[in-house]
Design a protein around this motif. Structure first.
Motif, PDB file in Angstrom:
ATOM      1  N   ASP A 157      -0.389 -32.331 -24.967  1.00  0.00           N
ATOM      2  CA  ASP A 157       0.853 -32.824 -24.380  1.00  0.00           C
ATOM      3  C   ASP A 157       1.735 -31.656 -23.936  1.00  0.00           C
ATOM      4  O   ASP A 157       2.276 -31.658 -22.819  1.00  0.00           O
ATOM      5  N   LEU A 158       1.880 -30.647 -24.779  1.00  0.00           N
ATOM      6  CA  LEU A 158       2.689 -29.487 -24.424  1.00  0.00           C
ATOM      7  C   LEU A 158       2.111 -28.755 -23.215  1.00  0.00           C
ATOM      8  O   LEU A 158       2.849 -28.319 -22.320  1.00  0.00           O
ATOM      9  N   ALA A 159       0.779 -28.622 -23.185  1.00  0.00           N
ATOM     10  CA  ALA A 159       0.133 -27.917 -22.074  1.00  0.00           C
ATOM     11  C   ALA A 159       0.361 -28.647 -20.751  1.00  0.00           C
ATOM     12  O   ALA A 159       0.669 -28.018 -19.723  1.00  0.00           O
ATOM     13  N   LEU A 160       0.245 -29.959 -20.769  1.00  0.00           N
ATOM     14  CA  LEU A 160       0.403 -30.727 -19.537  1.00  0.00           C
ATOM     15  C   LEU A 160       1.862 -30.788 -19.089  1.00  0.00           C
ATOM     16  O   LEU A 160       2.157 -30.710 -17.894  1.00  0.00           O
ATOM     17  N   GLY A 169      -0.832 -33.191 -29.610  1.00  0.00           N
ATOM     18  CA  GLY A 169       0.401 -32.448 -29.389  1.00  0.00           C
ATOM     19  C   GLY A 169       0.174 -31.196 -28.553  1.00  0.00           C
ATOM     20  O   GLY A 169       0.981 -30.873 -27.670  1.00  0.00           O
ATOM     21  N   ASP A 170      -0.923 -30.506 -28.809  1.00  0.00           N
ATOM     22  CA  ASP A 170      -1.250 -29.313 -28.028  1.00  0.00           C
ATOM     23  C   ASP A 170      -1.469 -29.670 -26.561  1.00  0.00           C
ATOM     24  O   ASP A 170      -0.985 -28.975 -25.650  1.00  0.00           O
ATOM     25  N   THR A 179      -6.901 -37.697 -19.393  1.00  0.00           N
ATOM     26  CA  THR A 179      -7.661 -36.851 -20.299  1.00  0.00           C
ATOM     27  C   THR A 179      -7.756 -37.482 -21.678  1.00  0.00           C
ATOM     28  O   THR A 179      -6.805 -38.094 -22.165  1.00  0.00           O
ATOM     29  N   GLU A 180      -8.907 -37.327 -22.297  1.00  0.00           N
ATOM     30  CA  GLU A 180      -9.042 -37.763 -23.679  1.00  0.00           C
ATOM     31  C   GLU A 180      -8.261 -36.815 -24.577  1.00  0.00           C
ATOM     32  O   GLU A 180      -8.284 -35.602 -24.382  1.00  0.00           O
ATOM     33  N   VAL A 181      -7.551 -37.377 -25.538  1.00  0.00           N
ATOM     34  CA  VAL A 181      -6.826 -36.577 -26.526  1.00  0.00           C
ATOM     35  C   VAL A 181      -7.160 -37.102 -27.915  1.00  0.00           C
ATOM     36  O   VAL A 181      -7.460 -38.286 -28.088  1.00  0.00           O
ATOM     37  N   PHE A 193       3.644 -32.156 -15.678  1.00  0.00           N
ATOM     38  CA  PHE A 193       3.206 -33.547 -15.781  1.00  0.00           C
ATOM     39  C   PHE A 193       3.960 -34.276 -16.878  1.00  0.00           C
ATOM     40  O   PHE A 193       4.369 -33.676 -17.881  1.00  0.00           O
ATOM     41  N   LEU A 194       4.108 -35.590 -16.704  1.00  0.00           N
ATOM     42  CA  LEU A 194       4.759 -36.452 -17.679  1.00  0.00           C
ATOM     43  C   LEU A 194       3.770 -37.512 -18.173  1.00  0.00           C
ATOM     44  O   LEU A 194       2.950 -38.012 -17.396  1.00  0.00           O
ATOM     45  N   PRO A 195       3.844 -37.902 -19.443  1.00  0.00           N
ATOM     46  CA  PRO A 195       2.985 -38.998 -19.918  1.00  0.00           C
ATOM     47  C   PRO A 195       3.337 -40.291 -19.196  1.00  0.00           C
ATOM     48  O   PRO A 195       4.510 -40.590 -18.981  1.00  0.00           O
TER      49      PRO A 195
END
Length: 283
Positions: free
Chosen positions: A176-179, A173-174, A158-160, A184-186
């Protein structure tokens, strides 16, 4: 037959959904998988000209639909001077002014009423292993209204945005927290944009960045820390996407080892996989 497919024996081709499939930023990460017949793609693109280009070039394993995905309500598609900035969100002039070129690119030249659809309501999607999104700030809405479709998904690209360019756009940051909340992990980043803060111009190139992060595509993967965290078929598609789309050979090997623990692949699968890699990638 592809070696990994032979080792894994997945029940079907990898199912890929591409939301905002307009290929303005180059080839999609799954291009090689598609060319090899290893995946099927359903893409969504509400811009008519972009959809037409996709239709003209598509192969037998691709299908494209004109839906705008979000929260299922009536919305407005803001068509911008730069095609890639078109969004359901309104460009934020104050943030656009921070960066060279964006005040012009973000000018809205047309407003088109659209009926958006929720990812969970898309009947054409039977399976979803790998989700790719680039829809200019509406990505979190897709996640929020797509939990049922995403329950077995193993990879999300996903584009962030680090400095949101649209009003009410979630930050990195939003997202990342949602995923992370969805399990899910980065994993990696791709296509990171470094952009100059206005009015600095370096070497007559107004888009030559110095340090400032603007946006990137983040790749998230289903939490791979336990063999019991995924079903065997999920692990298999994680292997395929990690290997073919990102060259993430370490993640692919980790997933193969999990499959061996589950008894879902031959017990020599790890050795066969490592033997297939160039020596410099197998250490």
């Amino acid at each position: 037959m592809d070696l990994l497919t032979e080792i894994l024996s997945p029940a079907r081709r990898t199912a890929i959904v591409d939301i905002g499939a307009n290929p303005i930023d180059g080839d999609p990460p799954y291009k090689a998988m598609l060319a090899a017949g290893l995946c099927e793609v359903i893409g969504f693109e509400p811009q008519a000209a972009a959809l037409q280009r996709l239709e003209q070039k598509k192969g037998p394993l691709e299908r494209y639909l004109p839906y705008a995905l979000a929260d299922g309500t009536e919305r407005t598609l803001h068509v911008c001077e730069l095609e890639g900035m078109t969004s359901l969100l309104v460009p934020d002039p104050a943030h656009l002014a921070l960066f060279n070129l964006f005040p012009t690119w973000g000018v809205v030249k047309q407003r088109i009423p659209v009926k958006t659809r929720k990812l969970d309501d898309i009947g054409e999607i039977a399976a979803l292993d790998f989700l790719k999104m680039d829809i200019q700030g509406v990505e979190r809405e897709v996640l929020t209204h797509g939990r049922a479709k995403l329950k077995d998904t193993v990879v999300i690209q996903t584009e962030v945005s680090f400095v949101p360019l649209y009003k009410d756009q979630p930050s990195f940051g939003d997202m990342d927290l949602a995923l992370r909340a969805m399990g899910f992990l980065p994993h990696s980043v791709t296509g990171t944009k470094i952009w100059p803060i206005a009015p600095m111009v370096v070497g007559d190139a107004p888009n030559r960045g110095i340090r400032q992060l603007l946006e990137t595509d983040m790749v998230y993967v289903r939490n791979f820390t336990s063999p019991d965290g995924m079903a065997a078929e999920q692990w298999k598609h994680l292997v395929l996407v990690a290997h073919h789309c990102y060259g993430s050979y370490d993640l692919a090997l980790k997933a193969i080892l999990a499959l061996m623990q589950l008894g879902a692949v031959p017990q020599d699968a790890n050795r066969r996989y490592l033997a297939s890699l160039p020596a410099r990638k197998a250490h």
